[in-house]
Design a protein around this motif. Structure first.
Motif, PDB file in Angstrom:
ATOM      1  N   THR A  22       0.843  -1.190   0.000  1.00 28.01           N
ATOM      2  CA  THR A  22       0.000   0.000   0.000  1.00 28.01           C
ATOM      3  C   THR A  22       0.885   1.249   0.000  1.00 28.01           C
ATOM      4  N   ILE A  23       0.598   2.153  -0.909  1.00 28.23           N
ATOM      5  CA  ILE A  23       1.389   3.369  -1.083  1.00 28.23           C
ATOM      6  C   ILE A  23       0.960   4.408  -0.051  1.00 28.23           C
ATOM      7  N   THR A  24       1.938   5.006   0.605  1.00 25.88           N
ATOM      8  CA  THR A  24       1.668   5.944   1.703  1.00 25.88           C
ATOM      9  C   THR A  24       2.098   7.368   1.362  1.00 25.88           C
ATOM     10  N   GLU A  25       1.658   8.273   2.193  1.00 22.18           N
ATOM     11  CA  GLU A  25       2.084   9.677   2.118  1.00 22.18           C
ATOM     12  C   GLU A  25       3.603   9.769   2.237  1.00 22.18           C
ATOM     13  N   THR A  26       4.163   8.987   3.128  1.00 22.53           N
ATOM     14  CA  THR A  26       5.614   8.988   3.328  1.00 22.53           C
ATOM     15  C   THR A  26       6.340   8.536   2.059  1.00 22.53           C
ATOM     16  N   ASP A  27       5.810   7.505   1.396  1.00 20.26           N
ATOM     17  CA  ASP A  27       6.417   7.053   0.145  1.00 20.26           C
ATOM     18  C   ASP A  27       6.534   8.204  -0.840  1.00 20.26           C
ATOM     19  N   MET A  28       5.415   8.934  -1.008  1.00 22.13           N
ATOM     20  CA  MET A  28       5.401  10.015  -1.994  1.00 22.13           C
ATOM     21  C   MET A  28       6.353  11.146  -1.578  1.00 22.13           C
ATOM     22  N   THR A  29       6.356  11.490  -0.304  1.00 17.37           N
ATOM     23  CA  THR A  29       7.238  12.557   0.173  1.00 17.37           C
ATOM     24  C   THR A  29       8.701  12.167  -0.005  1.00 17.37           C
ATOM     25  N   MET A  30       9.032  10.931   0.362  1.00 14.79           N
ATOM     26  CA  MET A  30      10.423  10.479   0.221  1.00 14.79           C
ATOM     27  C   MET A  30      10.854  10.455  -1.248  1.00 14.79           C
ATOM     28  N   PHE A  31       9.946  10.050  -2.136  1.00 17.38           N
ATOM     29  CA  PHE A  31      10.299  10.035  -3.552  1.00 17.38           C
ATOM     30  C   PHE A  31      10.489  11.461  -4.071  1.00 17.38           C
ATOM     31  N   SER A  32       9.664  12.399  -3.613  1.00 17.64           N
ATOM     32  CA  SER A  32       9.853  13.814  -3.979  1.00 17.64           C
ATOM     33  C   SER A  32      11.222  14.293  -3.519  1.00 17.64           C
ATOM     34  N   MET A  33      11.585  13.920  -2.291  1.00 23.38           N
ATOM     35  CA  MET A  33      12.883  14.340  -1.756  1.00 23.38           C
ATOM     36  C   MET A  33      14.027  13.719  -2.546  1.00 23.38           C
ATOM     37  N   LEU A  34      13.914  12.444  -2.867  1.00 27.79           N
ATOM     38  CA  LEU A  34      14.966  11.750  -3.599  1.00 27.79           C
ATOM     39  C   LEU A  34      15.113  12.273  -5.021  1.00 27.79           C
ATOM     40  N   SER A  35      13.982  12.456  -5.690  1.00 28.14           N
ATOM     41  CA  SER A  35      14.012  12.846  -7.101  1.00 28.14           C
ATOM     42  C   SER A  35      14.125  14.352  -7.313  1.00 28.14           C
ATOM     43  N   GLY A  36      13.706  15.120  -6.318  1.00 28.43           N
ATOM     44  CA  GLY A  36      13.669  16.573  -6.476  1.00 28.43           C
ATOM     45  C   GLY A  36      12.434  17.052  -7.234  1.00 28.43           C
ATOM     46  N   ASP A  37      11.500  16.161  -7.485  1.00 25.81           N
ATOM     47  CA  ASP A  37      10.276  16.494  -8.228  1.00 25.81           C
ATOM     48  C   ASP A  37       9.190  16.917  -7.252  1.00 25.81           C
ATOM     49  N   TRP A  38       9.003  18.222  -7.125  1.00 22.95           N
ATOM     50  CA  TRP A  38       8.002  18.788  -6.225  1.00 22.95           C
ATOM     51  C   TRP A  38       6.866  19.416  -7.024  1.00 22.95           C
ATOM     52  N   ASN A  39       6.533  18.824  -8.155  1.00 22.38           N
ATOM     53  CA  ASN A  39       5.417  19.315  -8.958  1.00 22.38           C
ATOM     54  C   ASN A  39       4.185  19.425  -8.067  1.00 22.38           C
ATOM     55  N   PRO A  40       3.396  20.496  -8.218  1.00 20.78           N
ATOM     56  CA  PRO A  40       2.223  20.674  -7.351  1.00 20.78           C
ATOM     57  C   PRO A  40       1.198  19.538  -7.430  1.00 20.78           C
ATOM     58  N   VAL A  41       1.164  18.787  -8.509  1.00 17.70           N
ATOM     59  CA  VAL A  41       0.213  17.672  -8.586  1.00 17.70           C
ATOM     60  C   VAL A  41       0.587  16.578  -7.576  1.00 17.70           C
ATOM     61  N   HIS A  42       1.840  16.595  -7.103  1.00 16.13           N
ATOM     62  CA  HIS A  42       2.294  15.632  -6.105  1.00 16.13           C
ATOM     63  C   HIS A  42       2.238  16.182  -4.683  1.00 16.13           C
ATOM     64  N   CYS A  43       2.503  17.482  -4.526  1.00 12.82           N
ATOM     65  CA  CYS A  43       2.726  17.988  -3.165  1.00 12.82           C
ATOM     66  C   CYS A  43       1.775  19.108  -2.723  1.00 12.82           C
ATOM     67  N   ASP A  44       0.875  19.544  -3.571  1.00  8.45           N
ATOM     68  CA  ASP A  44      -0.020  20.644  -3.226  1.00  8.45           C
ATOM     69  C   ASP A  44      -1.467  20.178  -3.342  1.00  8.45           C
ATOM     70  N   GLN A  45      -2.070  19.834  -2.195  1.00 14.07           N
ATOM     71  CA  GLN A  45      -3.436  19.300  -2.192  1.00 14.07           C
ATOM     72  C   GLN A  45      -4.426  20.276  -2.802  1.00 14.07           C
ATOM     73  N   GLU A  46      -4.281  21.569  -2.514  1.00 10.40           N
ATOM     74  CA  GLU A  46      -5.204  22.572  -3.053  1.00 10.40           C
ATOM     75  C   GLU A  46      -5.127  22.585  -4.585  1.00 10.40           C
ATOM     76  N   PHE A  47      -3.922  22.596  -5.116  1.00  7.94           N
ATOM     77  CA  PHE A  47      -3.734  22.558  -6.569  1.00  7.94           C
ATOM     78  C   PHE A  47      -4.322  21.267  -7.149  1.00  7.94           C
ATOM     79  N   ALA A  48      -3.944  20.126  -6.554  1.00  6.60           N
ATOM     80  CA  ALA A  48      -4.361  18.822  -7.074  1.00  6.60           C
ATOM     81  C   ALA A  48      -5.874  18.641  -7.000  1.00  6.60           C
ATOM     82  N   SER A  49      -6.521  19.257  -6.023  1.00 12.11           N
ATOM     83  CA  SER A  49      -7.981  19.109  -5.893  1.00 12.11           C
ATOM     84  C   SER A  49      -8.722  19.709  -7.085  1.00 12.11           C
TER      85      SER A  49
END
Length: 154
Positions: A22-49
């Motif tokens: 099961t994919i978690t919030e931590t998984d996504m955050t860690m992948f953002s940190m590792l990859s440097g990909d902080w696109n708002p579709v991944h990290c901004d709930q208001e934008f993604a909504s």
């Protein structure tokens, strides 16, 4: 227990399936940190909504990473894998979201003995599927795998 399969053991059409993860919030955050990909579709709930999905999406490349990790947990290439040679025809069929449970379905497409006494090439289909058995990502990957006859030469 060693469940490794070698070149001579594989059959065209043979299939393997991993357990779920099961994919978690931590998984996504860690992948953002590792990859440097902080696109708002991944990290901004208001934008993604306001997107067509209405929620944040996990990075597509994270799916590839999860698929390769799940391939390792199958154990069938534990001692026989030499190198992944390619990933091709990779398709991002459905988005991955937090809370989704993924499994890997791996099937052997074909293989080529080649000229090496030590290794051969195996072509595999990798399908990442969700908890509803829907394909989320799909692609082809070939690898070099040890031949039983070449084990002593390693």
């Amino acid at each position: 227990m060693d469940n490794s399969l070698y070149f001579e053991d594989l059959k065209t059409g043979e299939a393997f399936e991993s357990t779920g993860r099961t994919i978690t919030e931590t998984d996504m955050t860690m992948f953002s940190m590792l990859s440097g990909d902080w696109n708002p579709v991944h990290c901004d709930q208001e934008f993604a909504s306001k997107t067509r999905y209405g929620e944040r999406l996990v990075h597509g490349a994270f799916g590839i990473a999860i698929a390769t990790g799940m391939m390792h947990t199958l154990g069938v290439f534990e001692k026989s894998a030499v190198a992944m040679m390619s990933i091709s025809e990779w398709k991002f069929v459905k988005p991955i979201t937090i809370g989704m449970t993924l499994r890997l379905k791996l099937s052997i497409l074909d293989f080529e003995e080649g000229t090496s006494k030590r290794v051969g090439r195996v072509n595999r289909r990798l399908q990442l599927v969700n908890q509803h058995d829907e394909v989320v990502q799909d692609g082809i990957s070939d690898m070099l795998i040890l031949k039983r006859s070449g084990i002593s030469e390693s």
